[in-house]
Each structure stands twice: as structure tokens, then as C-alpha cells.
Design a protein around this motif. Sequence first.
Motif, PDB file in Angstrom:
ATOM      1  N   HIS A  56       0.835  -1.215   0.000  1.00  0.00           N
ATOM      2  CA  HIS A  56       0.000   0.000   0.000  1.00  0.00           C
ATOM      3  C   HIS A  56       0.867   1.260   0.000  1.00  0.00           C
ATOM      4  CE1 HIS A  56      -3.951  -1.909   0.429  1.00  0.00           C
ATOM      5  NE2 HIS A  56      -3.374  -2.775   1.247  1.00  0.00           N
ATOM      6  N   MET A  57       1.755   1.342  -0.961  1.00  0.00           N
ATOM      7  CA  MET A  57       2.728   2.426  -0.985  1.00  0.00           C
ATOM      8  C   MET A  57       2.075   3.776  -1.268  1.00  0.00           C
ATOM      9  SD  MET A  57       5.923   3.079  -0.534  1.00  0.00           S
ATOM     10  CE  MET A  57       6.885   1.577  -0.871  1.00  0.00           C
ATOM     11  N   VAL A  58       2.471   4.752  -0.476  1.00  0.00           N
ATOM     12  CA  VAL A  58       2.113   6.142  -0.689  1.00  0.00           C
ATOM     13  C   VAL A  58       3.416   6.920  -0.827  1.00  0.00           C
ATOM     14  CG1 VAL A  58       1.024   8.192   0.326  1.00  0.00           C
ATOM     15  CG2 VAL A  58      -0.036   5.940   0.611  1.00  0.00           C
ATOM     16  N   SER A  59       3.470   7.839  -1.749  1.00  0.00           N
ATOM     17  CA  SER A  59       4.681   8.621  -1.948  1.00  0.00           C
ATOM     18  C   SER A  59       5.129   9.265  -0.638  1.00  0.00           C
ATOM     19  CB  SER A  59       4.442   9.705  -2.999  1.00  0.00           C
ATOM     20  OG  SER A  59       4.121   9.129  -4.246  1.00  0.00           O
ATOM     21  N   THR A  82       2.263 -10.893  -3.147  1.00  0.00           N
ATOM     22  CA  THR A  82       0.845 -11.254  -3.188  1.00  0.00           C
ATOM     23  C   THR A  82      -0.086 -10.041  -3.239  1.00  0.00           C
ATOM     24  OG1 THR A  82       1.080 -11.726  -0.816  1.00  0.00           O
ATOM     25  CG2 THR A  82       0.912 -13.595  -2.283  1.00  0.00           C
ATOM     26  N   GLY A  83       0.399  -8.926  -3.816  1.00  0.00           N
ATOM     27  CA  GLY A  83      -0.498  -7.875  -4.244  1.00  0.00           C
ATOM     28  C   GLY A  83      -0.808  -6.760  -3.274  1.00  0.00           C
ATOM     29  N   ASP A  84      -1.632  -5.809  -3.751  1.00  0.00           N
ATOM     30  CA  ASP A  84      -1.947  -4.552  -3.080  1.00  0.00           C
ATOM     31  C   ASP A  84      -0.663  -3.773  -2.794  1.00  0.00           C
ATOM     32  OD1 ASP A  84      -4.661  -4.737  -3.253  1.00  0.00           O
ATOM     33  OD2 ASP A  84      -5.035  -4.753  -1.091  1.00  0.00           O
ATOM     34  N   ASN A  85       0.092  -3.534  -3.846  1.00  0.00           N
ATOM     35  CA  ASN A  85       1.322  -2.763  -3.734  1.00  0.00           C
ATOM     36  C   ASN A  85       1.055  -1.272  -3.559  1.00  0.00           C
ATOM     37  OD1 ASN A  85       3.664  -4.781  -4.642  1.00  0.00           O
ATOM     38  ND2 ASN A  85       1.868  -5.166  -5.925  1.00  0.00           N
ATOM     39  N   LEU A  86      -0.082  -0.782  -4.076  1.00  0.00           N
ATOM     40  CA  LEU A  86      -0.323   0.651  -4.172  1.00  0.00           C
ATOM     41  C   LEU A  86      -1.434   1.129  -3.241  1.00  0.00           C
ATOM     42  CD1 LEU A  86      -0.286   1.002  -8.078  1.00  0.00           C
ATOM     43  CD2 LEU A  86       1.628   1.326  -6.486  1.00  0.00           C
ATOM     44  N   VAL A 110       1.072 -11.587  -8.063  1.00  0.00           N
ATOM     45  CA  VAL A 110      -0.328 -11.380  -8.435  1.00  0.00           C
ATOM     46  C   VAL A 110      -0.706  -9.990  -7.934  1.00  0.00           C
ATOM     47  CG1 VAL A 110      -1.016 -13.813  -8.408  1.00  0.00           C
ATOM     48  CG2 VAL A 110      -1.157 -12.465  -6.289  1.00  0.00           C
ATOM     49  N   PHE A 111      -1.784  -9.439  -8.459  1.00  0.00           N
ATOM     50  CA  PHE A 111      -2.251  -8.137  -8.029  1.00  0.00           C
ATOM     51  C   PHE A 111      -3.480  -8.257  -7.130  1.00  0.00           C
ATOM     52  CE2 PHE A 111      -0.344  -5.861 -11.942  1.00  0.00           C
ATOM     53  CZ  PHE A 111       0.802  -5.552 -11.225  1.00  0.00           C
ATOM     54  N   GLY A 112      -3.692  -7.203  -6.318  1.00  0.00           N
ATOM     55  CA  GLY A 112      -4.893  -7.078  -5.513  1.00  0.00           C
ATOM     56  C   GLY A 112      -5.706  -5.885  -5.981  1.00  0.00           C
ATOM     57  N   SER A 113      -6.870  -5.705  -5.409  1.00  0.00           N
ATOM     58  CA  SER A 113      -7.784  -4.660  -5.865  1.00  0.00           C
ATOM     59  C   SER A 113      -7.162  -3.276  -5.794  1.00  0.00           C
ATOM     60  CB  SER A 113      -9.072  -4.695  -5.033  1.00  0.00           C
ATOM     61  OG  SER A 113      -8.792  -4.469  -3.654  1.00  0.00           O
TER      62      SER A 113
END
Length: 313
Positions: A56-59, A82-86, A110-113
Motif C-alpha cells: 500500500h505504498m504512498v509517496s 501477493t499484491g496490493d502494492n499501491l 499477483v495483483f490485488g484490488s
Amino acid sequence: MRPLYSVPLGIAATGAACLAYSVGYEVRAFRLRRVEVPVLPRGARPLRVLQVSDIHMVSGQGKKQRWLQSLAGLRPDLVVNTGDNLSDPLGVPATLDALGPLMDFPGVYVFGSNDYYGPARKNPARYLQAMRTGVHGMNNPDGSARRGITGAVHNPWEKLRDGFDAAGWLDLTNTRGRLNLNGLDIEFTGLDDPHIRRDRYSEVAGGPSADADLSLAVVHAPYLRVLDAFTADRYPLILAGHTHGGQLCVPFYGALVTNCDLDAKRVKGLSTHQAGGRRSYLHVSAGCGTNRYTPIRFACPPEATLLTLTPTR
């Protein structure tokens, strides 16, 4: 006699202290979980698998970036994302920078929502309501939510995908892939995010290939329909994220919510799952981030996991 107002003031002070701890310290108190899973063929050398999830990266999250970069010092044989990188449409460069040293190692993802869509402000009570009703994400029984997501911010997930692909990481979006690691032919079967009903198990069904030394299942959200399918198809280990470990937990009790239909006792860490008369190991990462609108963790530190795969006993 103690004044009556001292009790509510004491409760308020305790609540304020917990909030300050969870926002000011625990949300950045990154940990490494270590587990051992006996799934390799007899006689095989141990395989070190680093799982990262729910960044869940935030600048501007410099400490998180530096911690993720430092994980390359573990020198894993494999990285599983396993996703939700952003959690920010502008967060792709920071995410790729944070994961850059890890992309020197073989990896799959894999990506998450939240890779596809920006987060929205939500009342935290909705998660408790979802646990009571059993309706999570786009998985409502009448199917109305399956018509699609409208009004959401679209994250530039394609740039994230291109960065991972350029590093040689395997995209497991509703597909299979293979890597040779430590002399072992490792097969991977992945699904897109079940939380927003992008999973297509029919496209990967059939179970492990007979000529693979080990087959691993990878998915973002550990919904029971997915765990049942992977387990019935004889995958020995399933890797997932999504739950944040409950994120706000009760000390000595545990998580109250999972944000999916998985029970709270298996919200994070290594457990097992049974379906179709078979049993699989399940590892759910509590992840190392939070939704940008709820930057808080309590009794649930952010984490990554180093899984050491060993021969079956």
C-alpha cells in the motif's frame, strides 16, 4: 470518593494513548516473520521464499521503502509478491524503487484490488458488518456488485506490471508459470483478486503438473472458494495476503475481521486448509502497509515473511 468523571476521562486517555502508539509507532514497526513448511521432495535442499504483501505504498513513505530494500540482504531464492502494492496513483515509482533490490532475485506476483483501484474512505464499522453478513468486496450473494466498479480512481497498474516483468518476475494473473530454483522445477498457479471477482479458476484448474517437483498456489485474497479449489486440486502450499492480519487486533484475543470469508483464527501466519478430502498448508501475510485513509495498526505489526521450504517428513 473518586469523582464520577474520572472514569470516562481515564478511558479517553487510554484510547488516546493506544491511538498515538498505533499511528506513531506500530504502523512503522516492521517485522520479519520466519516459518518452516515441509513441502519439498525428499532429499531436496531447503528453499528460502520471501513473501511481501499489501505494501500500500504512498509517496513519501521513506522508512517503508528502506525496510523493503533491506530485505534483499536475506538473499532469498524466490520472492512472492501477493499484491496490493499501491495506495496512491503516484506510488508506482516509490514501489519499484523499494522493491528494486529484491527484483534481482527470481520472483512471481499477483495483483490485488488496490493495485487496480485507488482506496476510498470507509467507515471501519463496515468491516465488522461484513463479518456478520458474510458479504465482502464484490462477493454479495445476489451478484449485483459483479457489474463492475464505478467512480473509483484507477491506479496505473500497467506501469507496475511492466516494471515487474522487466525484472523477470512471473505474472501469475489467472495463469501458470515455472522457474528452476536450486535444481528444482517449481510450478506456480496464480489467480487474480477474488475480492473483486477477477479470479478465473477454470482457466488454471487441473492441479499440479506431474513433472513438476513442487507446485505452489498464489492469490491475493484468501476466499474460501479459492482455498477449496486449490486444496482439492492437491496444491501443498497456498500463499495469500489481503487481510492485514486484522490490522486492529485485541491483545491476547486476536483479529476481529479478515475482510473476506476466511475465519479470524487464520487471519495471518501458517495454518492448514482442508477440502475434498485433502489438506494444504496456507500462509497468509499480514502485509506491511495500510490503506492510506486508515494509517493505523494495533497489536498487528507490519511484516514480511521468510518461508523456508523443507523436504516432507
